[in-house]
Motif scaffolding. Structure first.
Motif, PDB file in Angstrom:
ATOM      1  N   ILE A 165      21.722 -29.488 -54.434  1.00 21.66           N
ATOM      2  CA  ILE A 165      20.500 -30.283 -54.618  1.00 21.66           C
ATOM      3  C   ILE A 165      19.838 -30.062 -55.973  1.00 21.66           C
ATOM      4  O   ILE A 165      18.946 -30.832 -56.356  1.00 21.66           O
ATOM      5  N   GLY A 166      20.278 -29.058 -56.716  1.00 24.88           N
ATOM      6  CA  GLY A 166      19.696 -28.805 -58.032  1.00 24.88           C
ATOM      7  C   GLY A 166      18.881 -27.526 -58.067  1.00 24.88           C
ATOM      8  O   GLY A 166      18.198 -27.185 -57.100  1.00 24.88           O
ATOM      9  N   LYS A 167      18.952 -26.826 -59.187  1.00 23.99           N
ATOM     10  CA  LYS A 167      18.245 -25.560 -59.348  1.00 23.99           C
ATOM     11  C   LYS A 167      16.739 -25.778 -59.295  1.00 23.99           C
ATOM     12  O   LYS A 167      16.216 -26.725 -59.868  1.00 23.99           O
ATOM     13  N   GLY A 168      16.064 -24.888 -58.588  1.00 26.76           N
ATOM     14  CA  GLY A 168      14.612 -24.968 -58.502  1.00 26.76           C
ATOM     15  C   GLY A 168      14.090 -25.840 -57.394  1.00 26.76           C
ATOM     16  O   GLY A 168      12.876 -25.987 -57.231  1.00 26.76           O
ATOM     17  N   ARG A 169      14.998 -26.426 -56.612  1.00 28.53           N
ATOM     18  CA  ARG A 169      14.559 -27.319 -55.534  1.00 28.53           C
ATOM     19  C   ARG A 169      14.489 -26.629 -54.171  1.00 28.53           C
ATOM     20  O   ARG A 169      14.164 -27.280 -53.182  1.00 28.53           O
ATOM     21  N   CYS A 170      14.818 -25.369 -54.121  1.00 26.80           N
ATOM     22  CA  CYS A 170      14.695 -24.609 -52.877  1.00 26.80           C
ATOM     23  C   CYS A 170      13.615 -23.560 -53.093  1.00 26.80           C
ATOM     24  O   CYS A 170      13.763 -22.695 -53.961  1.00 26.80           O
ATOM     25  N   PHE A 171      12.517 -23.661 -52.367  1.00 21.47           N
ATOM     26  CA  PHE A 171      11.446 -22.698 -52.599  1.00 21.47           C
ATOM     27  C   PHE A 171      11.241 -21.780 -51.408  1.00 21.47           C
ATOM     28  O   PHE A 171      11.602 -22.094 -50.284  1.00 21.47           O
ATOM     29  N   ASN A 172      10.664 -20.616 -51.744  1.00 18.32           N
ATOM     30  CA  ASN A 172      10.535 -19.499 -50.802  1.00 18.32           C
ATOM     31  C   ASN A 172      11.890 -18.947 -50.381  1.00 18.32           C
ATOM     32  O   ASN A 172      12.053 -18.456 -49.268  1.00 18.32           O
ATOM     33  N   HIS A 173      12.868 -19.053 -51.275  1.00 21.74           N
ATOM     34  CA  HIS A 173      14.200 -18.573 -50.899  1.00 21.74           C
ATOM     35  C   HIS A 173      14.266 -17.053 -50.857  1.00 21.74           C
ATOM     36  O   HIS A 173      15.112 -16.488 -50.166  1.00 21.74           O
ATOM     37  N   THR A 174      13.375 -16.367 -51.583  1.00 21.88           N
ATOM     38  CA  THR A 174      13.328 -14.910 -51.511  1.00 21.88           C
ATOM     39  C   THR A 174      11.990 -14.526 -50.897  1.00 21.88           C
ATOM     40  O   THR A 174      10.958 -14.542 -51.571  1.00 21.88           O
ATOM     41  N   ASN A 175      11.990 -14.210 -49.612  1.00 21.94           N
ATOM     42  CA  ASN A 175      10.720 -13.938 -48.933  1.00 21.94           C
ATOM     43  C   ASN A 175      10.764 -12.672 -48.069  1.00 21.94           C
ATOM     44  O   ASN A 175       9.814 -12.391 -47.335  1.00 21.94           O
ATOM     45  N   TYR A 176      11.853 -11.930 -48.172  1.00 21.40           N
ATOM     46  CA  TYR A 176      12.018 -10.704 -47.380  1.00 21.40           C
ATOM     47  C   TYR A 176      11.897  -9.545 -48.345  1.00 21.40           C
ATOM     48  O   TYR A 176      12.876  -9.112 -48.938  1.00 21.40           O
ATOM     49  N   TRP A 177      10.680  -9.068 -48.533  1.00 20.74           N
ATOM     50  CA  TRP A 177      10.377  -8.180 -49.642  1.00 20.74           C
ATOM     51  C   TRP A 177      10.346  -6.710 -49.232  1.00 20.74           C
ATOM     52  O   TRP A 177       9.768  -6.358 -48.203  1.00 20.74           O
ATOM     53  N   ASN A 178      10.936  -5.887 -50.071  1.00 21.19           N
ATOM     54  CA  ASN A 178      10.869  -4.450 -49.888  1.00 21.19           C
ATOM     55  C   ASN A 178       9.485  -3.971 -50.320  1.00 21.19           C
ATOM     56  O   ASN A 178       9.054  -4.222 -51.453  1.00 21.19           O
ATOM     57  N   LYS A 179       8.780  -3.290 -49.427  1.00 20.57           N
ATOM     58  CA  LYS A 179       7.392  -2.912 -49.709  1.00 20.57           C
ATOM     59  C   LYS A 179       7.277  -2.023 -50.947  1.00 20.57           C
ATOM     60  O   LYS A 179       6.384  -2.200 -51.782  1.00 20.57           O
ATOM     61  N   SER A 197       8.930 -18.587 -55.302  1.00 19.09           N
ATOM     62  CA  SER A 197       7.858 -18.571 -54.299  1.00 19.09           C
ATOM     63  C   SER A 197       7.019 -19.841 -54.395  1.00 19.09           C
ATOM     64  O   SER A 197       6.618 -20.258 -55.478  1.00 19.09           O
ATOM     65  N   GLY A 198       6.734 -20.420 -53.213  1.00 19.47           N
ATOM     66  CA  GLY A 198       5.814 -21.542 -53.132  1.00 19.47           C
ATOM     67  C   GLY A 198       4.574 -21.175 -52.351  1.00 19.47           C
ATOM     68  O   GLY A 198       3.577 -21.905 -52.363  1.00 19.47           O
ATOM     69  N   GLU A 199       4.622 -20.029 -51.690  1.00 19.46           N
ATOM     70  CA  GLU A 199       3.472 -19.520 -50.943  1.00 19.46           C
ATOM     71  C   GLU A 199       3.718 -18.050 -50.611  1.00 19.46           C
ATOM     72  O   GLU A 199       4.855 -17.594 -50.546  1.00 19.46           O
ATOM     73  N   PHE A 200       2.637 -17.334 -50.416  1.00 18.12           N
ATOM     74  CA  PHE A 200       2.695 -15.950 -49.944  1.00 18.12           C
ATOM     75  C   PHE A 200       1.284 -15.576 -49.524  1.00 18.12           C
ATOM     76  O   PHE A 200       0.316 -16.306 -49.780  1.00 18.12           O
ATOM     77  N   SER A 201       1.153 -14.456 -48.855  1.00 18.25           N
ATOM     78  CA  SER A 201      -0.175 -13.971 -48.503  1.00 18.25           C
ATOM     79  C   SER A 201      -0.312 -12.508 -48.889  1.00 18.25           C
ATOM     80  O   SER A 201       0.686 -11.779 -48.985  1.00 18.25           O
ATOM     81  N   PRO A 254     -11.559  -3.799 -53.187  1.00 16.31           N
ATOM     82  CA  PRO A 254     -10.401  -4.306 -52.431  1.00 16.31           C
ATOM     83  C   PRO A 254      -9.103  -3.583 -52.797  1.00 16.31           C
ATOM     84  O   PRO A 254      -8.797  -3.381 -53.966  1.00 16.31           O
ATOM     85  N   TRP A 255      -8.357  -3.200 -51.748  1.00 17.22           N
ATOM     86  CA  TRP A 255      -7.060  -2.550 -51.903  1.00 17.22           C
ATOM     87  C   TRP A 255      -5.986  -3.444 -51.305  1.00 17.22           C
ATOM     88  O   TRP A 255      -6.141  -3.951 -50.196  1.00 17.22           O
ATOM     89  N   ILE A 256      -4.890  -3.619 -52.031  1.00 10.11           N
ATOM     90  CA  ILE A 256      -3.764  -4.407 -51.522  1.00 10.11           C
ATOM     91  C   ILE A 256      -2.977  -3.533 -50.549  1.00 10.11           C
ATOM     92  O   ILE A 256      -2.449  -2.483 -50.917  1.00 10.11           O
ATOM     93  N   ILE A 257      -2.905  -3.976 -49.306  1.00 11.62           N
ATOM     94  CA  ILE A 257      -2.191  -3.239 -48.279  1.00 11.62           C
ATOM     95  C   ILE A 257      -0.763  -3.752 -48.119  1.00 11.62           C
ATOM     96  O   ILE A 257       0.168  -2.991 -47.904  1.00 11.62           O
ATOM     97  N   GLU A 258      -0.599  -5.065 -48.262  1.00  9.07           N
ATOM     98  CA  GLU A 258       0.740  -5.632 -48.035  1.00  9.07           C
ATOM     99  C   GLU A 258       0.820  -7.041 -48.595  1.00  9.07           C
ATOM    100  O   GLU A 258      -0.174  -7.771 -48.643  1.00  9.07           O
ATOM    101  N   LEU A 259       2.024  -7.415 -49.030  1.00 10.04           N
ATOM    102  CA  LEU A 259       2.337  -8.787 -49.408  1.00 10.04           C
ATOM    103  C   LEU A 259       3.300  -9.369 -48.386  1.00 10.04           C
ATOM    104  O   LEU A 259       4.196  -8.671 -47.910  1.00 10.04           O
ATOM    105  N   ASN A 260       3.113 -10.636 -48.060  1.00  9.52           N
ATOM    106  CA  ASN A 260       3.958 -11.309 -47.078  1.00  9.52           C
ATOM    107  C   ASN A 260       4.601 -12.532 -47.720  1.00  9.52           C
ATOM    108  O   ASN A 260       3.902 -13.453 -48.148  1.00  9.52           O
ATOM    109  N   GLY A 261       5.915 -12.533 -47.777  1.00 12.07           N
ATOM    110  CA  GLY A 261       6.625 -13.643 -48.417  1.00 12.07           C
ATOM    111  C   GLY A 261       6.822 -14.843 -47.521  1.00 12.07           C
ATOM    112  O   GLY A 261       7.170 -15.926 -47.987  1.00 12.07           O
ATOM    113  N   SER A 262       6.588 -14.671 -46.211  1.00  9.30           N
ATOM    114  CA  SER A 262       6.714 -15.775 -45.258  1.00  9.30           C
ATOM    115  C   SER A 262       5.477 -15.753 -44.353  1.00  9.30           C
ATOM    116  O   SER A 262       5.525 -15.226 -43.235  1.00  9.30           O
ATOM    117  N   PRO A 263       4.355 -16.283 -44.838  1.00  9.66           N
ATOM    118  CA  PRO A 263       3.081 -16.140 -44.112  1.00  9.66           C
ATOM    119  C   PRO A 263       3.107 -16.776 -42.722  1.00  9.66           C
ATOM    120  O   PRO A 263       3.705 -17.829 -42.516  1.00  9.66           O
TER     121      PRO A 263
END
Length: 345
Positions: free
Chosen positions: A90-104, A291-295, A306-315
């Motif tokens: 489908i072309g480079k850059g057309r798949c978003f949130n493909h990397t969402n399983y993040w090592n803390k 990434s197209g979204e995260f929390s 404010p302290w960052i406790i965690e990032l979520n790649g698949s909200p």
């Protein structure tokens, strides 16, 4: 002249999830794009077709679709070869949130480069370091390197008299260890060989209800391809719990902070979280993870820092079910997909 039909394919892990995940996006769609959901196993690579499910005028229909122009990944995994193969079609850059399983730990190290004042001291879990860490930090949290919803997160507190309280989900201990060596052995029995991190506990601000809360910032790319802060919510942990994933109460953060802060203090907190969120979003772009979204989950300390406790790649979208303007949470990914379809031809 009528524009050619363009498809957004929402990729989910299993077929039973297709209806549940697709429907709110269809109902919130404000673009000309047509949506269908599919699983990785439903891709027919030889024919260039995908067996998917669509929802039109209240009716579900399963059929063969052409490859989507854009893929929105709602699978939660670390598989990268699949997305490379999809983008070859489908072309480079057309798949978003493909990397969402993040090592803390990887994410903490990355964020610490630019946001060190908002990252609690964090270490890779190693049994040989526990004695040193216990002397340095009376309150610590042990978290799986991969995971979500507070699963497997242990709270450890060294009491003034020298005993160690270890709990799961709740402040009430499931074990009280009188000796430091007993505490080390007990933690080793819980964690074993699993990959974990150790994080310094934050002395969070006391709410009049004495319940712990977090602030979750949802950031999403919009119809211009730019980052926006879509929503801020606070999950209020059940009484006696430190795990905000175990909650019955969820409120818009502005409303919740207003219950115990002055308007000025509330606005200062919200502004700082917006700034940190946008800075984090641009840092993630530099990693090229599509990434197209995260929390981001924040805790406030006693000084409203404010302290960052965690990032979520698949909200989790279910958190917004009873929030005002919940539709925008589902609109944004489709609008961003329409932007990608336009900008990539």
């Amino acid at each position: 002249m009528q524009q050619p039909l363009k498809y957004l394919g929402i990729m989910v892990e299993t077929e039973p999830l297709r209806k549940k995940i697709l429907k709110p996006y269809v109902l919130s769609n404000s673009t000309p794009m047509k949506l269908y959901s599919f699983t990785p196993l439903s891709i027919h690579w030889r024919t260039g077709l995908v067996r998917g499910l669509e929802y039109i005028a209240g009716t579900w229909r399963e059929r063969m679709f052409p490859f989507p122009h854009v893929v929105y990944n709602r699978c939660y995994n670390r598989e990268s070869l699949l997305f490379k193969r999809i983008e070859q079609v489908i072309g480079k850059g057309r798949c978003f949130n493909h990397t969402n399983y993040w090592n803390k730990m990887d994410m903490i190290r990355f964020l610490s480069q630019s946001l060190p004042d908002h990252i609690p001291e964090t270490y890779v879990y190693r049994p040989q370091d526990l004695l040193m860490l216990s002397e340095k930090h009376p309150l610590m949290f042990f978290k799986p390197s991969y995971g979500s919803k507070g699963t497997g997160v242990y709270r450890s507190e060294r009491k003034p008299e020298g005993s160690y309280w270890v709990g799961l989900h709740y402040n009430r201990p499931m074990a009280v260890l009188e000796q430091q060596t007993e505490w080390v052995v007990y933690l080793e029995s819980l964690i074993g060989s699993k990959s974990y991190i150790v994080q310094k506990g934050i002395s969070s601000i006391s709410h009049p209800s004495l319940r712990i809360f977090d602030i979750r910032a949802l950031l999403q790319k919009n119809r211009q391809g730019n980052w926006d802060l879509t929503n801020l919510i606070s999950r209020i942990a059940n009484e006696g719990s430190y795990n905000t994933s175990i909650c019955d109460d969820i409120h818009p953060t502005a409303f919740w902070l207003r219950t115990f802060l002055t308007e000025s203090s509330k606005n200062t907190v919200l502004h700082e979280i917006l700034q940190i969120g946008m800075q984090t979003a641009h840092m993630l772009d530099s990693l090229g993870m599509g990434s197209g979204e995260f929390s981001i989950d924040f805790m406030l300390d006693e000084h409203l820092h404010p302290w960052i406790i965690e990032l979520n790649g698949s909200p989790q979208k279910e958190l917004y079910e009873n929030m005002p303007e919940r539709r925008i949470v589902y609109q944004r990914p489709v609008e961003y997909a329409a932007y990608l379809a336009r900008s990539n031809g």
